[in-house]
Write a protein that holds these residues in place. Structure first.
Motif, PDB file in Angstrom:
ATOM      1  N   GLY A  26       1.116  -1.242   0.276  1.00 35.61           N
ATOM      2  CA  GLY A  26       0.135   0.509   0.144  1.00 35.61           C
ATOM      3  C   GLY A  26       0.705   1.117   0.103  1.00 35.61           C
ATOM      4  N   GLY A  27       2.144   0.853  -0.068  1.00 31.88           N
ATOM      5  CA  GLY A  27       3.055   2.530  -0.149  1.00 31.88           C
ATOM      6  C   GLY A  27       3.065   2.380  -1.173  1.00 31.88           C
ATOM      7  N   SER A  28       4.424   3.667  -0.784  1.00 30.95           N
ATOM      8  CA  SER A  28       4.906   4.021  -2.082  1.00 30.95           C
ATOM      9  C   SER A  28       6.656   4.209  -2.835  1.00 30.95           C
ATOM     10  CB  SER A  28       3.765   5.195  -2.766  1.00 30.95           C
ATOM     11  OG  SER A  28       3.192   5.815  -2.507  1.00 30.95           O
ATOM     12  N   LEU A  29       7.062   4.470  -3.578  1.00 31.51           N
ATOM     13  CA  LEU A  29       8.790   4.837  -3.630  1.00 31.51           C
ATOM     14  C   LEU A  29       8.262   5.483  -4.902  1.00 31.51           C
ATOM     15  CD1 LEU A  29       9.866   1.319  -2.762  1.00 31.51           C
ATOM     16  CD2 LEU A  29      10.192   3.585  -1.929  1.00 31.51           C
ATOM     17  N   ARG A  30       9.890   5.795  -5.437  1.00 32.30           N
ATOM     18  CA  ARG A  30       9.917   7.087  -6.622  1.00 32.30           C
ATOM     19  C   ARG A  30      11.724   6.321  -6.689  1.00 32.30           C
ATOM     20  NH1 ARG A  30      11.484  13.653  -8.317  1.00 32.30           N
ATOM     21  NH2 ARG A  30      10.524  12.806 -10.280  1.00 32.30           N
ATOM     22  N   LEU A  31      11.485   5.712  -7.670  1.00 32.34           N
ATOM     23  CA  LEU A  31      12.823   5.541  -8.911  1.00 32.34           C
ATOM     24  C   LEU A  31      13.097   6.386  -9.743  1.00 32.34           C
ATOM     25  CD1 LEU A  31      11.633   1.373  -9.471  1.00 32.34           C
ATOM     26  CD2 LEU A  31      11.965   2.839  -6.902  1.00 32.34           C
ATOM     27  N   THR A  55       3.494   5.565 -12.137  1.00 30.64           N
ATOM     28  CA  THR A  55       3.516   6.313 -13.517  1.00 30.64           C
ATOM     29  C   THR A  55       4.619   6.423 -14.135  1.00 30.64           C
ATOM     30  OG1 THR A  55       1.261   7.455 -12.355  1.00 30.64           O
ATOM     31  CG2 THR A  55       2.989   9.355 -13.510  1.00 30.64           C
ATOM     32  N   ILE A  56       5.717   6.707 -14.811  1.00 27.13           N
ATOM     33  CA  ILE A  56       7.201   7.139 -15.485  1.00 27.13           C
ATOM     34  C   ILE A  56       7.001   8.274 -16.220  1.00 27.13           C
ATOM     35  CG2 ILE A  56       6.257   5.814 -18.194  1.00 27.13           C
ATOM     36  CD1 ILE A  56       8.389   4.604 -18.525  1.00 27.13           C
ATOM     37  N   SER A  57       7.937   9.276 -15.941  1.00 25.36           N
ATOM     38  CA  SER A  57       7.494  10.277 -16.534  1.00 25.36           C
ATOM     39  C   SER A  57       9.599  10.417 -16.188  1.00 25.36           C
ATOM     40  CB  SER A  57       7.747  10.965 -15.293  1.00 25.36           C
ATOM     41  OG  SER A  57       8.857  11.285 -14.628  1.00 25.36           O
ATOM     42  N   ILE A  58       9.939  11.868 -17.449  1.00 28.68           N
ATOM     43  CA  ILE A  58      11.393  12.050 -17.384  1.00 28.68           C
ATOM     44  C   ILE A  58      11.263  13.283 -17.857  1.00 28.68           C
ATOM     45  CG2 ILE A  58      11.372  10.263 -19.792  1.00 28.68           C
ATOM     46  CD1 ILE A  58      10.621  12.663 -21.783  1.00 28.68           C
ATOM     47  N   VAL A  63      14.829   9.273 -15.817  1.00 27.34           N
ATOM     48  CA  VAL A  63      13.212   8.816 -15.958  1.00 27.34           C
ATOM     49  C   VAL A  63      13.123   8.104 -14.764  1.00 27.34           C
ATOM     50  CG1 VAL A  63      14.172   6.635 -16.529  1.00 27.34           C
ATOM     51  CG2 VAL A  63      11.734   6.744 -17.206  1.00 27.34           C
ATOM     52  N   TYR A  64      11.504   8.589 -14.601  1.00 26.23           N
ATOM     53  CA  TYR A  64      11.230   8.388 -12.978  1.00 26.23           C
ATOM     54  C   TYR A  64      10.646   7.714 -13.112  1.00 26.23           C
ATOM     55  CZ  TYR A  64      13.207  13.162 -11.659  1.00 26.23           C
ATOM     56  OH  TYR A  64      14.362  13.797 -12.219  1.00 26.23           O
ATOM     57  N   LEU A  65      10.274   6.426 -11.577  1.00 28.71           N
ATOM     58  CA  LEU A  65       9.334   5.521 -11.637  1.00 28.71           C
ATOM     59  C   LEU A  65       8.311   6.001 -11.028  1.00 28.71           C
ATOM     60  CD1 LEU A  65       7.162   2.926 -13.345  1.00 28.71           C
ATOM     61  CD2 LEU A  65       8.896   1.635 -11.905  1.00 28.71           C
ATOM     62  N   GLN A  66       6.935   6.010 -10.919  1.00 27.38           N
ATOM     63  CA  GLN A  66       6.509   6.585  -9.235  1.00 27.38           C
ATOM     64  C   GLN A  66       5.285   5.091  -8.767  1.00 27.38           C
ATOM     65  OE1 GLN A  66       6.841   8.932  -6.909  1.00 27.38           O
ATOM     66  NE2 GLN A  66       5.168   7.735  -5.775  1.00 27.38           N
ATOM     67  N   MET A  67       5.773   4.643  -7.927  1.00 30.52           N
ATOM     68  CA  MET A  67       5.283   3.806  -8.022  1.00 30.52           C
ATOM     69  C   MET A  67       4.144   3.705  -6.785  1.00 30.52           C
ATOM     70  SD  MET A  67       8.133   0.545  -8.535  1.00 30.52           S
ATOM     71  CE  MET A  67       8.739   0.768  -6.850  1.00 30.52           C
ATOM     72  N   ASN A  68       3.183   3.547  -6.384  1.00 30.84           N
ATOM     73  CA  ASN A  68       2.188   3.749  -5.356  1.00 30.84           C
ATOM     74  C   ASN A  68       0.997   2.265  -5.203  1.00 30.84           C
ATOM     75  OD1 ASN A  68       2.431   6.695  -5.780  1.00 30.84           O
ATOM     76  ND2 ASN A  68       1.112   7.142  -6.910  1.00 30.84           N
ATOM     77  N   SER A  69       0.697   2.517  -3.813  1.00 30.13           N
ATOM     78  CA  SER A  69      -0.013   1.173  -4.144  1.00 30.13           C
ATOM     79  C   SER A  69       0.727   0.259  -4.218  1.00 30.13           C
ATOM     80  CB  SER A  69      -1.669   1.141  -5.050  1.00 30.13           C
ATOM     81  OG  SER A  69      -2.033   2.251  -5.140  1.00 30.13           O
ATOM     82  N   LEU A  70       1.382  -0.208  -3.860  1.00 24.96           N
ATOM     83  CA  LEU A  70       2.956  -1.266  -3.734  1.00 24.96           C
ATOM     84  C   LEU A  70       2.173  -2.181  -3.373  1.00 24.96           C
ATOM     85  CD1 LEU A  70       6.042   0.636  -3.297  1.00 24.96           C
ATOM     86  CD2 LEU A  70       5.719  -0.322  -5.416  1.00 24.96           C
ATOM     87  N   GLY A  91      21.314  -1.477 -16.431  1.00 26.55           N
ATOM     88  CA  GLY A  91      22.120  -0.035 -15.638  1.00 26.55           C
ATOM     89  C   GLY A  91      22.052  -1.735 -14.089  1.00 26.55           C
ATOM     90  N   GLN A  92      22.846  -1.050 -13.141  1.00 28.02           N
ATOM     91  CA  GLN A  92      22.913  -2.190 -12.705  1.00 28.02           C
ATOM     92  C   GLN A  92      21.661  -2.605 -11.178  1.00 28.02           C
ATOM     93  OE1 GLN A  92      23.410   0.704 -10.942  1.00 28.02           O
ATOM     94  NE2 GLN A  92      22.360   1.638  -9.322  1.00 28.02           N
ATOM     95  N   GLY A  93      20.680  -1.698 -11.904  1.00 31.04           N
ATOM     96  CA  GLY A  93      18.760  -2.180 -11.327  1.00 31.04           C
ATOM     97  C   GLY A  93      19.230  -1.549  -9.315  1.00 31.04           C
ATOM     98  N   THR A  94      17.788  -1.689  -9.007  1.00 33.87           N
ATOM     99  CA  THR A  94      17.772  -1.075  -7.519  1.00 33.87           C
ATOM    100  C   THR A  94      16.834  -1.813  -7.026  1.00 33.87           C
ATOM    101  OG1 THR A  94      17.241   0.791  -6.421  1.00 33.87           O
ATOM    102  CG2 THR A  94      15.718   0.994  -8.154  1.00 33.87           C
TER     103      THR A  94
END
Length: 120
Positions: A15-20, A69-72, A79-86, A111-114
């Motif tokens: 239910g939480g969020s992260l932004r990559l 949501t992906i954005s740039i 480039v970003y990835l907003q992740m909600n309702s995980l 990349g090496q990934g996260t």
């Protein structure tokens, strides 16, 4: 040569969020669509989301549609990835990459990934 560095992963509750974030070096990065992929333990890498180079068009996997949501920011080559309702099934290593053919054919360096870990 384009180099990609992903960041922003971590531990989140369901239910939480992260932004990559994915920061790129190299002039050609902005000329292509960009995508996010993920790989869970014991599974193949799978497509998550794509955005075109102008940021005006996006495409999502059904599993994340409405939640991610992906954005740039081309000025920052990021480039970003907003992740909600995980959800726990979102647990994976997340990678960004350039897209050769819309919407999800990757090419070039990764990349090496996260790591994203979602607890229930």
């Amino acid at each position: 040569q384009v180099q990609l560095v992903e960041s922003g992963g971590g531990l989140a509750q369901a239910g939480g969020s992260l932004r990559l974030s994915c920061a790129a070096s190299g002039r050609t990065f902005n000329s292509y669509p960009k995508g996010w992929f993920r790989q869970a333990p014991g599974k193949d890498r799978e497509f998550v989301a794509t955005i075109n180079w102008t940021g005006t068009m996006t495409y999502y996997a059904d599993s994340v549609k409405g939640r991610f949501t992906i954005s740039i920011d081309n000025a920052k080559n990021t480039v970003y990835l907003q992740m909600n309702s995980l959800k726990p099934e979102d647990t994976a290593v997340y990678y960004c990459v350039r897209i050769r053919r819309w919407p999800q054919e990757p090419f070039g360096s990764w990349g090496q990934g996260t790591q994203v870990t979602v607890s229930s």
